[in-house]
Design a protein around this motif. Structure first.
Motif, short mmCIF file in Angstrom:
data_model
loop_
_atom_site.label_atom_id
_atom_site.label_comp_id
_atom_site.label_asym_id
_atom_site.label_seq_id
_atom_site.Cartn_x
_atom_site.Cartn_y
_atom_site.Cartn_z
N ASN A 22 -79.54 11.20 15.16
CA ASN A 22 -79.98 10.94 16.54
C ASN A 22 -80.11 9.45 16.84
O ASN A 22 -79.79 9.00 17.95
CB ASN A 22 -81.30 11.65 16.79
N SER A 49 -88.89 6.46 20.24
CA SER A 49 -88.94 7.75 20.95
C SER A 49 -87.94 8.74 20.37
O SER A 49 -88.20 9.95 20.34
CB SER A 49 -88.69 7.54 22.45
N VAL A 50 -86.80 8.23 19.91
CA VAL A 50 -85.81 9.11 19.30
C VAL A 50 -86.38 9.75 18.03
O VAL A 50 -86.24 10.96 17.80
CB VAL A 50 -84.51 8.35 18.97
N TYR A 74 -89.57 10.11 17.30
CA TYR A 74 -90.66 11.01 17.70
C TYR A 74 -90.11 12.34 18.18
O TYR A 74 -90.59 13.42 17.77
CB TYR A 74 -91.50 10.37 18.81
N ASN A 75 -89.11 12.31 19.03
CA ASN A 75 -88.56 13.55 19.58
C ASN A 75 -87.91 14.40 18.49
O ASN A 75 -87.95 15.64 18.55
CB ASN A 75 -87.56 13.24 20.69
N THR A 76 -87.30 13.75 17.51
CA THR A 76 -86.69 14.50 16.41
C THR A 76 -87.76 15.22 15.60
O THR A 76 -87.62 16.41 15.26
CB THR A 76 -85.90 13.56 15.49
N ASP A 118 -90.67 16.07 16.68
CA ASP A 118 -91.23 17.10 17.54
C ASP A 118 -90.38 18.37 17.50
O ASP A 118 -90.91 19.49 17.47
CB ASP A 118 -91.35 16.58 18.98
N THR A 119 -89.06 18.20 17.48
CA THR A 119 -88.17 19.35 17.34
C THR A 119 -88.37 20.03 15.98
O THR A 119 -88.39 21.25 15.87
CB THR A 119 -86.71 18.92 17.50
#
Length: 378
Positions: free
Chosen positions: A272, A295-296, A298-300, A302-303
């Motif tokens: 990502n 943020s990338v 963090y979002n990974t 979170d997934t």
């Protein structure tokens, strides 16, 4: 014997270092690689070589030859496609058939045909292809030991080994990325296990309690089963009339789903962040660029939490993970000069799973017994 001494390198602009802290959309994470030795020519120099009958029309998805080793990497979409190169008389055909007969196989299998004595370099040439579990088509203790050590050096992909006795596991016993199965070699339990579990969404499944199509449960004495358990191997047994795989761990006792989840996190963070570099004309070396990369990550994570890889924090009801980043001024002059940013760090708590339970009960009785039970006085 050749010794694996270092991880394989790859072309990438993103490096993810992941350390394990223990308490004192599928993109091929279940894909399987079958390892088979390339037949050597006979004494007259005839025969041998890698079969090359299947075409893209038949279901051959890829075929790549490494010019250095002569190893050939192929991907097939079905048993019928593979059968054009490896017919029903071959061990490889039987294992691939068992794999596709399971409930959750991938849409492909990969086959690496490698010359004798060139396993390490052959695997290195195709290590970064889209597969994460490998098995041998035939028993080969020397190459299995090397492959196990290669997996241990790279800490990303798994070797699954099947033997009839735990004694055969001794050369690699304790390796974290090797999965040991105890089962007769007449059935491909190794291929079956991967086809049953590996392609499920990472984080959604453990490797214990699973039924395997076409695999026969085995009867063990309590002593023999304890030996299998003590060596952190997996057996296929009948429990309360239902067939199931025993404890889903690797050779050192770590759970497969934990390590598979770590592989997902490391791979997806790398993928990502790399994608974000490629999508943007420029990521500025300032707060906005650092925040974008943070943020990338963090979002990974979170997934990963939503998939079940990461534990839920009871207080926040969110994933139990943390991502931090340092600002531009905290970076070294060398990193600034090389346009390298190394200020993002993350931690997460693995979710885990329940594999056993103890239930305590209390019987309330009105019977007064001779020893004073039930509240009677003497």
């Amino acid at each position: 014997m050749t010794t694996a001494i270092a991880p394989y390198g790859r072309i990438t602009d993103v490096i993810v270092n992941l350390k394990e802290q223990q308490p004192i959309p599928q993109i091929g994470f279940g894909n399987i690689l079958f390892l088979t030795k390339t037949p050597a020519p006979d004494s007259d120099g005839k025969g041998g070589g890698v079969p090359n009958n299947a075409t893209t029309t038949d279901g051959l998805l890829r075929s790549v030859t490494d010019s250095t080793t002569g190893a050939v990497y192929k991907e097939y979409s079905s048993v019928d496609a593979l059968a054009l190169d490896y017919d029903s008389s071959t061990p490889l055909y039987n294992k691939v058939t068992t794999y596709f007969n399971q409930q959750f196989p991938s849409d492909r299998v990969a086959v690496l045909s490698y010359p004798k004595g060139k396993l390490q370099d052959s695997l290195g040439a195709f290590w970064w292809q889209d597969w994460y579990f490998m098995v041998f088509d035939q028993d080969d203790p020397e190459d299995m030991t090397l492959a196990s050590n290669i997996c241990e050096a790279n800490l990303l992909k798994f070797l699954v080994v099947q033997e009839e006795s735990v004694d055969a596991f001794s050369p690699w016993e304790g390796n974290e990325y090797t999965i040991d199965l105890v089962h007769p070699l007449t059935e491909a339990m190794d291929a079956a296990l991967i086809g049953r579990v590996a392609s499920k969404t990472v984080g959604s499944v453990t490797w214990k309690f699973k039924d395997l199509d076409g695999i026969t449960t085995q009867d063990y004495s309590a002593t023999d089963f304890a030996g299998i358990t003590n060596h952190h191997a997996i057996a296929y047994v009948m429990v309360n009339g239902t067939p199931e795989t025993s404890e889903g761990w690797t050779s050192n006792g770590e759970y497969i789903d934990n390590l598979h989840g770590d592989t997902w996190i490391k791979t997806m963070v790398q993928l990502n962040v790399q994608k974000k570099f490629q999508e943007n004309d420029k990521i500025p070396y300032e707060k906005s660029g650092i925040d974008l990369l943070t943020s990338v990550v963090y979002n990974t994570l979170d997934t990963g939490w939503q998939q079940g890889i990461i534990l839920t924090d009871d207080a926040t009801k969110k994933g139990d993970f943390n991502v931090t980043s340092s600002d531009r001024d905290a970076q070294s002059l060398e990193d600034l000069s090389k346009r390298h940013y190394g200020g993002i760090q993350f931690t997460y708590h693995r979710s885990g799973a329940i594999h056993s339970a103890t239930i305590n009960g209390l019987i309330q009785s009105d019977t007064i017994t001779a020893n004073g039970g039930g509240g009677a006085s003497s």
